[in-house]
Structures are given as structure tokens and as C-alpha cells.
Design an enzyme around this catalytic site. Structure first.
Site: not given
Ligand SMILES: *Cc1c(COP(=O)(O)O)cnc(C)c1O
Length: 391
Positions: A95, A117, A380
Site C-alpha cells: 500500500k 478512508e 502483498s
Molecule cells: C489492502 C490489502 C490487500 C487488498 O487490497 P488490494 O487493493 O486488492 O491489493 C491485500 N493484501 C494486503 C496485505 C493488504 O493490506
């Protein structure tokens, strides 16, 4: 040497992806979003902006993130699996890539304050971090229930100097926080709305997709360096869709690479699910046309997933397009499958991922079993936030 750079192809999109995307907004927002769109188009292509963005990604976020050959997992599955380690970024997920990009834009636009948000608080923390770095005041809107549930992230945001504003609207969760932030944005045109995923009206998906495309640019170069060829398949979790589009965008033209998205399946059955592309219908929701989870009358319903980051009834318009055109495939991964993968990867590789990312790992394990193929899975985020939960 791995180059840190976003994908220039992401700049040519004009906000529609087939029949999806666009800007379904009240007239009062038209001027603000048009200005934002024009400003982004002008800035994003300049050397000055690109240099500042890339320098912060390197020296502040810690990019490039590693592409790690997960040998133990590979032996367990029977395919060669590399993990793209977005969990190693500053603040612990992908993010921050988007927050750094948008905050630079806000600074250059002369924004008086940043608003955002947040649901679980991950995007709120990343936004508060970027705002602290560039010295811009920051307000984070959050459903009152989430403020209680996510006390640790609320404290982190306070420490970073952000103001957290609980909203008592509706079900007092993420969707209501978006409505509260939008309301504030309409009344305060001097503010900059820093949106956290590949959703919302144009130009947000375009901007977020560009800032996150650094993930795929790096991964593509890294796998070519290690293996001298492209992977047979790639995997990412899909909430709003930003980490997935970040990885996928570098491989869209490589038709030999199979693209797989893992949705938050919940218990695997409608309506207890967040698998929007599997169970949803094309709908206009929160500023864009895409798939959305709806009831029999076509009204959006709350989603359900063990992973707060995947728990959203909408989805990126580009993923809707990629699904319909069959370039990518999307699968629901159940809460239980994700928890098993989360535990397995911790034991096999010493990597505790976010429960969101574990959905992508689970899907890869399922589809790659004894395939003897080569794959990249996007991790992610890191899983510290999930360790205290009883899963
Ligand atoms: C917010 C988040 C997601 C999902 O959001 P996307 O916009 O679909 O990437 C996935 N993994 C983590 C670690 C997150 O913080």
C-alpha cells in the site's frame, strides 16, 4: 541490476476498461476530479516527478523488493515458486507504493490536507506515514466499529500525527468511511483524497495502477535474471485489486503467462463471501462501473471474508475487464484454505504473510500441484497484524 520503475504503459489508459470504469459522480465532484486527472497526466510523465517517486521508493520504502525462490514450498507443491516480497516494504505491505505516489502529487498540487478512508487501518497507516514524511496534515475516516476493532492501527495513526475520525453512519465500517470521506472532500476542495485501492471513479484506478505497476516491472526483470525466461503463471490476492494489477500489468501482453487472482471466498458460498468477480454482477458502485456483490434487487450487499483487506463488495474495473476477456482467471479461496496456507508458509519458509496474501499462496498450491511449472506469487503484506487472532 534491478531497475525500480513504474510501467509507462499504465499512463495511456483513459479510465475505461471495455464497458467498465468511468466516473459516476455527483456534479459537484466533476471539476475536482477533472483537475486531478489533468494534473496527474501532466506530472506522471515528467522526469522530475518520476525521479522523486523512484528515489522515495528506493530510499524510504526499501525497493526493489526481493523476488525469493521458495525452495521448500516448491518441493512441497511440485512446481518452482518465487515469492514477490511486498511484505518487506516500509509499513509492511504494497500500500505504501501508492501512498508515496499520491502524496507527491498532493504536495505538488498544493493540497492543504490529506484525507483517506480505512477499514482495517492498513491504508490509514500507510497514508499517515506518507503525510508525516511530506509534512501535510492528515485526516483518516474510519467506521466506528473498525476504530474499536483495530485499536493498534488507530494508535499508530495517532503517533504518526494523523487525526482519526470515527463515522457513525450506516453499518459503521469501510463502505461508510468512504461515504464520510467523500462528503468531506466535496465540502473541502482544498483537500486531497488519497484513495487506497484500484477502485473508485477515474482517475483513481489509473493513478493507483501506475504507482503499483512497479511491482510487476521489478518481478518481470527479476525472474528473467534468475531463470532466463518468463513464468508459466502468476498469482495475487484480489481485494479492490491494487496489488494484483501492480503485478499483472507487466505481464498482460505476455499471452503465454497465465494470470490468476485469488478472491476472499469467505465460506465459499454467496452471500457469505467477498468473491466479487465470482458471485457479483456488473453494477455502478462508489463512482465506477464494475462487478459488485448485490442482492436480488441489484443493491450492494456487505461482503464477508476473514481478511479485512479483501472484505469489500466492489472490485477494480480493470479486473472486471480482464475477467470478461478471459485474460485473467479469478477464483474464490475460502477462509479455511487461506488459514492453512498462512500456517504452512510460516512453517516451510519462515515467512508469516498477511492473511490477505495467504489467499494467493493457497490458490497457487492448489493449481500448481505436481505441474512442474514456474510461477510467481505476490506476497502483498506481512502477517504480524494477524498473529494475535485465533485462526
Ligand atoms: C489492502 C490489502 C490487500 C487488498 O487490497 P488490494 O487493493 O486488492 O491489493 C491485500 N493484501 C494486503 C496485505 C493488504 O493490506
Amino acid at each position: 541490476m534491478i531497475e525500480v520503475k513504474p510501467n509507462p504503459k499504465m499512463l495511456v489508459h483513459q479510465g475505461t476498461y471495455g464497458e467498465y470504469g468511468g466516473a459516476y459522480i455527483p456534479p459537484v465532484l466533476e471539476k475536482q476530479l477533472q483537475q486531478l486527472s489533468d494534473f496527474f497526466d501532466k506530472q506522471a510523465d515528467t522526469d522530475e516527478f518520476k525521479t522523486e517517486f523512484v528515489q522515495l521508493l528506493k530510499n524510504y520504502v526499501g525497493r526493489p523488493s526481493a523476488l525469493f525462490y521458495a525452495k521448500n514450498l516448491s518441493e512441497y507443491v511440485g512446481s518452482k515458486i518465487y515469492l514477490k516480497r511486498e511484505d518487506l516494504n516500509h509499513t509492511g505491505s504494497h500500500k505504501i507504493n501508492n501512498c508515496i505516489g499520491q502524496i507527491l502529487l498532493a504536495k505538488k498540487m498544493g493540497a492543504k490536507e490529506i484525507i483517506a478512508e480505512t477499514g482495517a487501518g492498513q491504508h490509514g497507516v500507510a497514508t499517515a506515514t506518507a503525510a508525516a514524511l511530506l509534512g501535510i496534515p492528515c485526516k483518516v475516516f474510519m467506521g466506528a466499529i473498525d476504530v474499536e476493532r483495530q485499536a493498534l492501527n488507530v494508535r499508530r495513526m495517532h503517533l504518526l500525527g494523523a487525526e482519526v475520525i470515527p463515522t457513525e453512519l450506516g453499518s459503521r465500517t469501510l463502505k461508510d468511511a468512504v461515504d464520510a470521506a467523500l462528503g468531506y472532500y466535496i465540502e473541502n476542495p482544498d483537500s486531497f483524497y488519497l484513495l487506497g485501492s484500484h477502485v473508485g471513479p477515474h482517475p483513481y484506478p489509473k493513478m493507483v495502477g501506475y504507482f503499483q505497476s512497479v511491482i510487476g516491472q521489478e518481478a518481470r526483470q527479476q525472474i528473467l535474471d534468475f531463470e532466463n525466461r518468463l513464468p508459466d503463471s502468476i498469482f495475487a490476492s484480489v481485494g479492490g485489486g491494487s496489488n494484483a494489477i501492480g503485478l499483472f500489468s507487466a505481464f498482460l501482453d505476455d499471452t503465454e503467462v497465465e494470470i490468476h487472482g485469488a478472491e476472499g471466498g469467505g465460506d465459499g458460498q454467496y452471500p457469505n463471501t467477498a468473491a466479487t468477480l465470482t458471485f457479483g454482477k456488473p453494477t455502478v458502485f462508489q463512482g465506477t462501473k464494475s462487478y459488485c456483490l448485490v442482492d436480488a434487487e441489484g443493491n450492494p450487499i456487505p461482503s464477508k471474508s476473514i481478511a479485512a483487506g479483501l472484505d469489500y463488495p466492489g472490485i477494480s474495473p480493470q479486473h472486471a475487464f480482464l475477467k470478461d476477456s478471459n485474460r485473467a482467471k479469478y477464483y474464490p479461496v475460502t477462509d479455511q484454505e487461506a488459514v492453512s496456507a498462512y500456517k504452512l508458509l510460516s512453517k516451510l519458509e519462515g515467512i508469516t504473510t498477511a492473511i490477505e496474501s495467504a489467499h494467493a499462496v493457497a490458490l497457487a498450491i492448489k493449481l500448481l500441484k505436481n505441474k512442474n511449472s514456474l510461477a510467481i506469487v505476490n506476497v502483498s503484506g506481512r502477517g504480524d497484524k494477524d498473529v494475535e487472532r485465533d485462526m
